[in-house]
Design an enzyme around this catalytic site. Structure first.
Site, PDB file in Angstrom:
ATOM      1  N   HIS A 182     -76.584 -15.489   1.837  1.00 46.26           N
ATOM      2  CA  HIS A 182     -76.961 -14.976   2.979  1.00 46.26           C
ATOM      3  C   HIS A 182     -75.806 -13.520   3.602  1.00 46.26           C
ATOM      4  CE1 HIS A 182     -78.741 -18.778   4.755  1.00 46.26           C
ATOM      5  NE2 HIS A 182     -78.599 -17.478   6.138  1.00 46.26           N
ATOM      6  N   SER A 236     -73.145 -19.329   1.662  1.00 43.59           N
ATOM      7  CA  SER A 236     -72.731 -18.837   2.943  1.00 43.59           C
ATOM      8  C   SER A 236     -71.875 -17.122   1.837  1.00 43.59           C
ATOM      9  CB  SER A 236     -71.585 -19.059   3.630  1.00 43.59           C
ATOM     10  OG  SER A 236     -70.877 -18.487   4.597  1.00 43.59           O
ATOM     11  N   ASP A 284     -74.763   9.162   8.678  1.00 43.98           N
ATOM     12  CA  ASP A 284     -75.168   7.728   9.257  1.00 43.98           C
ATOM     13  C   ASP A 284     -75.324   6.874   8.764  1.00 43.98           C
ATOM     14  OD1 ASP A 284     -77.875   7.649   9.822  1.00 43.98           O
ATOM     15  OD2 ASP A 284     -77.812   8.189  11.755  1.00 43.98           O
TER      16      ASP A 284
END
Length: 733
Positions: free
Chosen positions: A255, A306, A665
């Site tokens: 994830h 996770s 950026d």
């Protein structure tokens, strides 16, 4: 004497003949050598041409969209709205065609939360207008990386409007345009090339966030695997016929939630950082987001995986909350959060991203197994709310109308939910059920029975105002590139769900004369349908199971459907597949609760772009250069449809007596913060986290924006502006 001399010497004629003979022999040898050298060279060139198995094209385009005020998509946290930019979001496209250019396959990995049905349908519509029938629903796969830090608002189903403040057209348009542009770049860069595949194990980068659900899978099945997550990474390397590197796709299950739900900066999270590192290494001298080499780190079966490797802890007490309900003794589920490997979410993102990058780099450099064989693609639209599944010769079951369970509202250890909901709820809560019945209506008995043991919180399949709340019509799709089969799944498969799907599809290919296929799962493709757990995991009703919207037999249905696609590809019978019911495209262009963009003001005595807080005169590496400007709403730039940098870092060159841009950026070393004030005023703060190894010299930070100016009672215009910090020195440590 003379007679003796005549016997041991040659006449002049003999000498001439001998010299001519030697020259002829030498010339013959030279000609033969040249002939064979030329032949070898020709054969070598023929080998290169013959070695080119496909036509290959790659492309990358910005799909960032608005970075302010738009809710971020992923955690469903209404307070998590964009407030600036950490890294740009990109769509990365890869096209493979056979040498006769009769068949093509397109794979796109976009730095977005997931691909919505609306997004896919609009992309396909634009592709058709540009290229006719070349790129279609059957040969174009759109996959989201699943970053939880990208703009929302690009869905047509009502449920997703709730936390995204509706359908936000600038966000949707940026994604559509970025994806189409990346495909266009790849289309225009097609050349003869070769593909290589490799696989390996990634360590220290993931945990299973629902281990108690995983343990419900049969012990005999679990014993076949060394881990409760898929640690394998698959890398597809692309090069042209001369060996020039073009790009790569990596599939790995994790994830992208290293950035947690307190983050307000748009970014591509850990997998995006891996792409950034790979592309910076291959595109030497190019600014971030530029250069021809394209590296995609795509999603896979990440449903219960996770990156927060230290596991769940109670944020208020520090004790572990690794229990079936993920609750803390004090504060309940809301206090239970997983921690990443770093000291904060920024460092955790870099650690996990670098782990993934380093393994991909190793696999890429060692990739030698060539992908060969024909191209094929198979696609169907399926009504997933009503699929009959043959479990065996005597048992047939069905999928359900979409519904979400109570544990959906509990969230996960990566991003907790609200109120008193907990994971693992197999019974409803009378309080919340009554509120649901009053506001949304009670689920039908049929839907309740179909979803058991899930206690239904939202019966989304029975909610249709103002539009349906969830999709019924779903894409299932496989693209086969020789020995590689990409399964485009419309959601988040858990670890064991993915294993079962891959195994079933591989078995189908094997049994129909196509052995040895490399099967990869591409996640979050084409339409979002939340999660897909195994039947056993579904019984536990943690978050992933509560979010398996088509009921307990969802995985079995997908396995049946994908086996059908694999069989059709193996038997070269994709043309015989039923097309299925076409999904709707609702007649809605923009429905949003976002505040409107109105005229803005600078403080008295100031103008837009003026410096409010200046940089220091001097910095060293690992320090943060920071400047604050009179700013304007960054949405002005996105809605002005400009491809636009909000900031640059520039270094002064004494040789040319000019400033040169060294960062933009898209760099992970810069941060752009926007804060809204009162009376139409706002500030922008730019940070440059100066990395180790930065060359000493003179630098400055520049800001580029747009503000709204009122020119009449009913009309405003968008005006560009810029600002610059003072020059500052970076000195050697």
């Amino acid at each position: 004497m003379c007679g003796k001399r005549s016997r041991c010497s040659f006449s002049r004629l003999e000498v001439i003949l001998i010299v001519c003979l030697v020259l002829m022999i030498a010339l013959t040898v030279v000609l033969l050598v040249l002939h064979f050298l030329t032949k070898d060279t020709d054969d070598s060139n023929n080998d290169v041409v013959e070695a080119a198995r496909y036509l290959v094209g790659v492309g990358r385009a910005d799909c960032t969209g608005p970075v302010a005020q738009v809710p971020l998509m992923g955690y469903a946290n209404p307070d998590q709205v964009g407030g600036g930019l950490l890294s740009r979001l990109y769509s990365r496209a890869f096209i493979v065609a056979d040498l006769e250019d009769s068949k093509r396959v397109v794979f796109v990995s976009a730095d977005i939360g997931m691909v919505s049905q609306r997004l896919r349908l609009e992309v396909l519509k634009q592709l058709q207008s540009k290229y006719g029938e070349l790129y279609r629903q059957d040969n174009v796969i759109l996959s989201g990386t699943h970053t939880h830090s990208g703009p929302g608002g690009y869905f047509q189903y009502t449920l997703f409007w709730i936390t995204s403040k509706g359908l936000v057209r600038p966000a949707l348009s940026s994604m559509v345009n970025g994806i189409v542009k990346s495909i266009e770049i790849a289309h225009n860069s097609m050349r003869k090339g070769r593909l290589f595949i490799n696989r390996g194990t990634v360590e220290n980068s993931q945990i299973n966030r629902s281990p108690f659900s995983y343990l419900k899978n049969p012990a005999s099945e679990r014993s076949r695997y060394s881990s409760n997550t898929d640690k394998e990474m698959v890398v597809l390397k692309m090069a042209d016929e001369d060996g020039h590197e073009l790009g790569l796709i990596s599939w790995f299950a994790v994830h992208p939630v290293s950035m947690n739900n307190s983050n307000h900066l748009v970014n591509s999270d850990n997998v995006g950082y891996a792409s950034y590192l790979f592309e910076q290494e291959k595109n030497k001298g190019a600014l971030p987001g530029e250069g021809s080499f394209v590296a995609a780190f795509a999603s896979s079966n990440l449903g219960d995986v996770s990156p927060n490797t230290r596991g769940p802890f109670c944020v208020n007490t520090g004790e572990s909350c690794d229990n079936p309900q993920s609750i803390c003794p004090i504060g309940g589920a809301a206090m239970c959060m997983a921690k990443g490997p770093g000291s904060d979410m920024f460092e955790s993102t870099r650690i996990i991203g670098q782990n993934i990058f380093l393994k991909a780099k190793e696999l890429y450099e060692k990739a030698s197994q060539e992908v060969t064989g024909p191209l094929s693609s198979a696609h169907q639209w399926v009504n997933m709310s009503n699929v009959s599944v043959e479990l065996n010769a005597t048992h047939t079951v069905k999928t359900c109308k979409p519904a979400l369970g109570h544990s959906f509202a509990a969230g996960t250890i990566d991003g907790v939910g609200a109120f008193n909901f907990t994971q693992g709820s197999v019974e409803g809560d009378p309080f919340w059920d009554q509120i649901r019945d009053q506001l949304l209506g009670e689920p039908s008995n049929e839907t309740k029975a179909c979803h058991k043991p899930k206690p239904i919180l939202f019966s989304t399949g029975e909610m249709t105002w103002p539009h349906p709340w969830h999709p019924d019509i779903v894409d299932v799709q496989i693209a086969a590139i020789g020995s590689l089969a990409i399964l485009a799944v419309p959601g988040e498969f858990t670890t064991m769900s993915g294993r079962r799907l891959r195994e079933a599809v591989k078995s189908e290919f094997d049994s129909h004369g196509t052995p040895g296929m490399n099967i990869v799962i591409a996640g979050l493709c084409n339409v979002y349908t939340h999660y897909i757990t195994t039947y056993e995991e579904y019984q536990v009703q943690r978050y992933e199971a509560a979010s398996t919207i088509y009921g307990p037999h969802t995985l079995s249905a997908y396995i049946q459907l994908f086996r059908g696609l694999a069989k059709a590809i193996a038997l070269n019978a994709t043309q015989d597949l039923p097309r299925g019911p076409e999904p709707p495209l609702f007649n809605v262009t923009s429905v949003t609760l976002l505040p409107s963009l109105s005229a803005e003001n600078a403080p008295a005595g100031k103008t837009f772009g003026d410096v409010l807080e200046e940089v220091r005169p001097e910095y060293q590496e690992r320090e943060v250069a920071e400047v604050t400007f009179v700013g304007a709403n960054p949405r002005n730039s996105a809605e002005n449809a400009t491809e636009h940098n909000f900031l640059t870092v520039e270094r002064y060159s004494n040789i040319s007596s000019s400033w040169r841009v060294v960062l933009n950026d898209a760099s992970w070393d810069t941060r752009f913060y926007w804060s809204k004030g009162s009376r139409g005023q706002s500030n922008v703060t730019i940070e440059w986290h100066i990395p180790a190894g930065t060359e000493p010299g003179t630098y400055r930070l520049r800001y580029f924006g747009h503000y709204k100016k009122k020119v009449s009672l009913l009309r405003t215009i968008t005006v560009p502006f810029e600002g610059s910090s003072s020059a500052f020195q970076i000195t050697a440590p």
